[in-house]
Motif scaffolding. Sequence first.
Motif, PDB file in Angstrom:
ATOM      1  N   ILE A 184      78.594   9.839 -13.499  1.00 20.68           N
ATOM      2  CA  ILE A 184      79.836   9.348 -13.118  1.00 20.68           C
ATOM      3  C   ILE A 184      80.785  10.303 -13.322  1.00 20.68           C
ATOM      4  N   MET A 185      81.857  10.784 -12.556  1.00 20.85           N
ATOM      5  CA  MET A 185      83.101  11.824 -12.802  1.00 20.85           C
ATOM      6  C   MET A 185      84.218  10.774 -12.988  1.00 20.85           C
ATOM      7  N   LEU A 186      84.955  11.025 -13.955  1.00 17.53           N
ATOM      8  CA  LEU A 186      86.492  10.345 -14.139  1.00 17.53           C
ATOM      9  C   LEU A 186      87.474  11.551 -14.063  1.00 17.53           C
ATOM     10  N   PHE A 187      88.629  11.337 -13.233  1.00 17.15           N
ATOM     11  CA  PHE A 187      89.635  12.254 -13.198  1.00 17.15           C
ATOM     12  C   PHE A 187      90.943  11.558 -13.457  1.00 17.15           C
ATOM     13  N   GLU A 208      84.799  18.785  -2.342  1.00 14.59           N
ATOM     14  CA  GLU A 208      83.381  18.977  -2.206  1.00 14.59           C
ATOM     15  C   GLU A 208      82.464  18.342  -3.067  1.00 14.59           C
ATOM     16  N   LEU A 209      83.108  18.149  -4.049  1.00  7.85           N
ATOM     17  CA  LEU A 209      82.175  17.352  -5.097  1.00  7.85           C
ATOM     18  C   LEU A 209      81.952  15.849  -4.625  1.00  7.85           C
ATOM     19  N   ALA A 210      82.946  15.495  -3.949  1.00 10.48           N
ATOM     20  CA  ALA A 210      82.945  13.994  -3.494  1.00 10.48           C
ATOM     21  C   ALA A 210      81.929  13.932  -2.349  1.00 10.48           C
ATOM     22  N   GLY A 211      81.841  14.981  -1.432  1.00 16.31           N
ATOM     23  CA  GLY A 211      80.766  15.141  -0.169  1.00 16.31           C
ATOM     24  C   GLY A 211      79.402  15.316  -0.791  1.00 16.31           C
ATOM     25  N   SER A 212      79.050  15.683  -2.326  1.00 18.42           N
ATOM     26  CA  SER A 212      77.652  15.460  -2.742  1.00 18.42           C
ATOM     27  C   SER A 212      77.257  14.270  -3.126  1.00 18.42           C
ATOM     28  N   GLY A 213      78.073  13.510  -2.980  1.00 15.98           N
ATOM     29  CA  GLY A 213      77.334  11.942  -3.523  1.00 15.98           C
ATOM     30  C   GLY A 213      77.896  11.334  -4.897  1.00 15.98           C
ATOM     31  N   MET A 214      78.494  12.339  -5.676  1.00  9.47           N
ATOM     32  CA  MET A 214      78.968  11.756  -7.002  1.00  9.47           C
ATOM     33  C   MET A 214      79.949  10.672  -7.308  1.00  9.47           C
ATOM     34  N   THR A 215      79.304   9.654  -7.912  1.00  9.63           N
ATOM     35  CA  THR A 215      80.444   8.552  -8.092  1.00  9.63           C
ATOM     36  C   THR A 215      81.605   9.283  -8.828  1.00  9.63           C
ATOM     37  N   MET A 216      82.905   8.734  -8.366  1.00 12.83           N
ATOM     38  CA  MET A 216      84.009   9.212  -8.784  1.00 12.83           C
ATOM     39  C   MET A 216      85.020   8.163  -8.917  1.00 12.83           C
TER      40      MET A 216
END
Length: 269
Positions: A184-187, A208-216
């Motif tokens: 998970i990434m929190l911004f 680009e990170l969102a497109g990789s499937g990361m939970t954000m």
Amino acid sequence: MGNPMTEQSQTPETVSSPQGVAGDSSPIIKVEGMHKWYGDFHVLRDLNLDVKQGERIVICGPSGSGKSTFIRCINRLEEHQQGKIIVDNVELTDDIRQIDTVRREVGMVFQHFNLFPHLTVLENCCLSPMWVRKIPRKEAEATAMEYLERVKIPDQAHKFPGQLSGGQQQRVAIARALCMKPKIMLFDEPTSALDPEMIKEVLDVMIELAGSGMTMLCVTHEMGFAKTVADRVIFMDAGEIVEEAPPHEFFTNPQEPRTQKFLKQILQH
């Protein structure tokens, strides 16, 4: 508070949701009846949220609405006093082992980059994997270079943070968080401390990170980014989740008067 929110940050193409998001049974983040006080000030009120693995959520709202406090509670940088927060099947309690378990899987990028000024970019990125995950230095450095390449600044690896622009420092902060290979990434308002010309370079990395499937989960006032990336947009005010909806619905047909007022103010700039 941060930079004026404009349509200029909108990217023409939206990022498609990763496969399988809708089919995952248990949420990777579950918040139930969560409250938080600072003394007598009731800062977060009865928050409830389920986040599926791979889902991308943008949280917006006026200054002081509790957005940053909310996501800081998800990795226990802030302590909630009532309700439950469960991250990847681990409930956040006072048990330091549980907190450490969650923090290993949750990366966070702050408004102010929080890099160690006396360490090089490469050393900043290697520190947590070596100390927390016990990764050998050579492997940690190889991973760090991989992520510095991903955020498009591998040539800055041996410089110190003070030698970089704000946009470059924020990209280092993103790479540093990714080096722990979190789930998970929190911004927390990652572009609000940047000059306008540096915002796009950071948003491009996040897209680009969102497109990789990361939970954000991202607290931001960049409405173009929300339209491009989010599966859901959440509007908070006075410590409450007032409204949540997919981006198209949220921006074209907000239901709550407080949401309507916020969008009218924010999209006029």
